[in-house]
Design a protein around this motif. Structure first.
Motif, PDB file in Angstrom:
ATOM      1  N   PRO A 183       4.338  -5.713  16.476  1.00 39.61           N
ATOM      2  CA  PRO A 183       4.734  -5.724  17.885  1.00 39.61           C
ATOM      3  C   PRO A 183       5.193  -7.086  18.379  1.00 39.61           C
ATOM      4  CG  PRO A 183       2.707  -4.478  17.596  1.00 39.61           C
ATOM      5  CD  PRO A 183       2.976  -5.170  16.294  1.00 39.61           C
ATOM      6  N   ALA A 184       4.573  -8.163  17.879  1.00 41.09           N
ATOM      7  CA  ALA A 184       4.994  -9.506  18.297  1.00 41.09           C
ATOM      8  C   ALA A 184       6.410  -9.799  17.818  1.00 41.09           C
ATOM      9  CB  ALA A 184       4.021 -10.557  17.767  1.00 41.09           C
ATOM     10  N   SER A 185       6.726  -9.387  16.588  1.00 39.74           N
ATOM     11  CA  SER A 185       8.080  -9.584  16.067  1.00 39.74           C
ATOM     12  C   SER A 185       9.079  -8.751  16.856  1.00 39.74           C
ATOM     13  CB  SER A 185       8.129  -9.199  14.581  1.00 39.74           C
ATOM     14  OG  SER A 185       7.228  -9.968  13.816  1.00 39.74           O
ATOM     15  N   SER A 186       8.706  -7.503  17.136  1.00 42.14           N
ATOM     16  CA  SER A 186       9.584  -6.639  17.927  1.00 42.14           C
ATOM     17  C   SER A 186       9.773  -7.191  19.331  1.00 42.14           C
ATOM     18  CB  SER A 186       8.990  -5.230  17.986  1.00 42.14           C
ATOM     19  OG  SER A 186       9.735  -4.400  18.847  1.00 42.14           O
ATOM     20  N   GLN A 187       8.682  -7.705  19.907  1.00 44.53           N
ATOM     21  CA  GLN A 187       8.763  -8.255  21.257  1.00 44.53           C
ATOM     22  C   GLN A 187       9.699  -9.454  21.312  1.00 44.53           C
ATOM     23  OE1 GLN A 187       5.524 -10.754  22.977  1.00 44.53           O
ATOM     24  NE2 GLN A 187       5.304  -9.097  24.437  1.00 44.53           N
ATOM     25  N   ARG A 188       9.602 -10.338  20.299  1.00 44.34           N
ATOM     26  CA  ARG A 188      10.486 -11.509  20.296  1.00 44.34           C
ATOM     27  C   ARG A 188      11.945 -11.083  20.197  1.00 44.34           C
ATOM     28  NH1 ARG A 188       9.581 -16.766  16.572  1.00 44.34           N
ATOM     29  NH2 ARG A 188       8.040 -17.101  18.203  1.00 44.34           N
ATOM     30  N   ALA A 189      12.217 -10.082  19.335  1.00 44.35           N
ATOM     31  CA  ALA A 189      13.596  -9.609  19.199  1.00 44.35           C
ATOM     32  C   ALA A 189      14.093  -9.002  20.506  1.00 44.35           C
ATOM     33  CB  ALA A 189      13.693  -8.593  18.061  1.00 44.35           C
ATOM     34  N   LEU A 190      13.223  -8.220  21.176  1.00 41.62           N
ATOM     35  CA  LEU A 190      13.613  -7.604  22.445  1.00 41.62           C
ATOM     36  C   LEU A 190      13.842  -8.654  23.517  1.00 41.62           C
ATOM     37  CD1 LEU A 190      14.069  -5.153  24.240  1.00 41.62           C
ATOM     38  CD2 LEU A 190      11.582  -5.012  24.576  1.00 41.62           C
ATOM     39  N   LEU A 191      12.957  -9.649  23.573  1.00 43.81           N
ATOM     40  CA  LEU A 191      13.119 -10.705  24.568  1.00 43.81           C
ATOM     41  C   LEU A 191      14.402 -11.486  24.342  1.00 43.81           C
ATOM     42  CD1 LEU A 191       9.471 -12.104  24.875  1.00 43.81           C
ATOM     43  CD2 LEU A 191      10.637 -10.452  26.348  1.00 43.81           C
TER      44      LEU A 191
END
Length: 397
Positions: free
Chosen positions: A48-56
């Protein structure tokens, strides 16, 4: 009275590790339970942290830190923005960039044979060379206006403007021509889509000085784009009208922060409680496995316990031996689980073209949880072993 011999910590550690090495298969299976729990904890925080960074990053690319200022249409001549409006906005502390565009009210045609009154719904905007850098735009083809082209009859098309003019790509040395007003302009670039600035997608952008020289442009900006630090975007919005028009701040209309910024902030505060719950269950199962292994180990090693008690080992030393063995077993599972979770997170993130993110807190918490689980799971077996009378242990063999 003879004092009990104190067993050095290093010797207790050796005894604990000796217990694991003599029962490798059982120890490996118990450590596997802890490893699965820790790996789950790392994966459900890392992915989720990796996905969150990509989304941000995607949301930031949309221009979440951009404000749009323009004069009120019903405020008359006093509402006109000065030509120095961008420079004034740039002096606001949290502002990191400011640029302006202006409607020249000129018409654009694919050729001078087309109807001069038909603008095909396109706007001709005078623009500064720092427009793309400020709004985060990019080119699909060709190049943008620069110091070498802004003073000459050259133009850059928005993505929809290019479609309506029938221009798909730019070939250096063979740039297509369009007619703006009574003058021919060379098209040197085409922009990529910009969802948060749709007015630029149907625009034909020309240099600021070129617009003055050929299109009777008066120099007053009609739209100002201001880029600011995201955390201070609301503060910049509050002071921007008075900065651009001190005499009549109410005549300046400033857009509210983008909905994408609200989505970005919501994403930054979200987490998956379900996944963390699953990781907790996995850790609990692993802890039960360690406790079960240690209880069985106590039952199997009653003779060893009896001999050590008969030779002078006190209860504290017996407790220390089995507790150390339990913690070592959990730490082994924690190290393996952390490495496994980090590997799975990295592979998955790279498969989705994300930048892998391994929160240091998750790695530290994972190892910490392993130690706590091992200690808690080993308390009862260690106490049980220490309370086993030597005579009973030896007689049971």
């Amino acid at each position: 009275m003879n004092r009990p011999v104190r067993l050095p910590l290093l010797d207790i550690l050796r005894l604990g590790l000796l217990g694991l090495s003599t029962r490798r298969a059982r120890a490996a299976l118990s450590a596997l339970g802890i490893a699965i729990g820790i790996a789950t904890l790392v994966v459900v925080t890392g992915i989720p942290a990796s996905s969150q960074r990509a989304l941000l990053a995607e949301l930031s690319a949309l221009g979440t830190n951009i404000l749009r200022a323009q004069p009120q249409t019903d405020a008359g001549a006093k509402a006109l923005l000065p030509e120095s409006a961008a420079a004034a906005a740039a002096r606001i502390g949290p502002v990191t960039g400011a640029t302006a565009v202006a409607n020249t009210h000129a018409t654009v045609r694919r050729s001078d044979l087309a109807d001069p009154n038909d603008s095909i719904g396109l706007t001709v905007l005078a623009t500064r060379t720092d427009l793309l850098a400020t709004i985060g735009g990019s080119l699909r083809s060709g190049r943008f206006l620069d110091s070498g082209t802004e003073n000459f009859p050259t133009a850059v098309l928005g993505t929809r403007a290019a479609v309506r003019l029938g221009i798909a790509t730019i070939v250096p040395g063979h740039e297509p021509l369009v007619t703006i007003g009574k003058h021919r302009f060379s098209v040197i670039g085409i922009l990529r889509p910009m969802p948060l600035t749709p007015d630029l997608e149907t625009a034909v952008l020309v240099g600021w000085q070129a617009a003055k020289d050929t299109l009777s442009f008066d120099g007053h900006p009609t739209v100002l784009y201001v880029k600011a630090v995201e955390s201070r975007i609301e503060a910049v919005r509050d002071v921007l009208p008075a900065t651009l028009n001190p005499e009549l701040p109410g005549a300046v209309q400033v857009s509210r922060p983008s909905d994408a910024l609200a989505a970005k902030r919501a994403t930054q505060h979200s987490f998956s409680a379900l996944f963390l719950g699953l990781a907790g269950v996995a850790l609990l199962v692993g802890g039960i496995g360690v406790a079960n292994t240690m209880i069985v180990s106590v039952l199997e090693r009653r003779r060893e316990i009896g001999l050590r008690r008969a030779l002078g080992a006190n209860r504290g030393q017996i407790r220390g031996q089995f507790l150390t063995e339990s913690v070592a077993l959990a730490v082994l599972g924690g190290v393996v689980g952390t490495a496994l979770g980090a590997g799975v997170t990295t592979v998955y993130a790279l498969s989705r073209s994300w930048l892998p993110v391994l929160p240091p807190g998750a790695l530290g918490v994972g190892l910490g949880c392993a130690i706590v689980v091992g200690a808690v799971a080993g308390v009862y077996p260690a106490v049980r072993a220490s309370r086993l009378p030597p005579t009973e242990a030896l007689s049971a063999v």
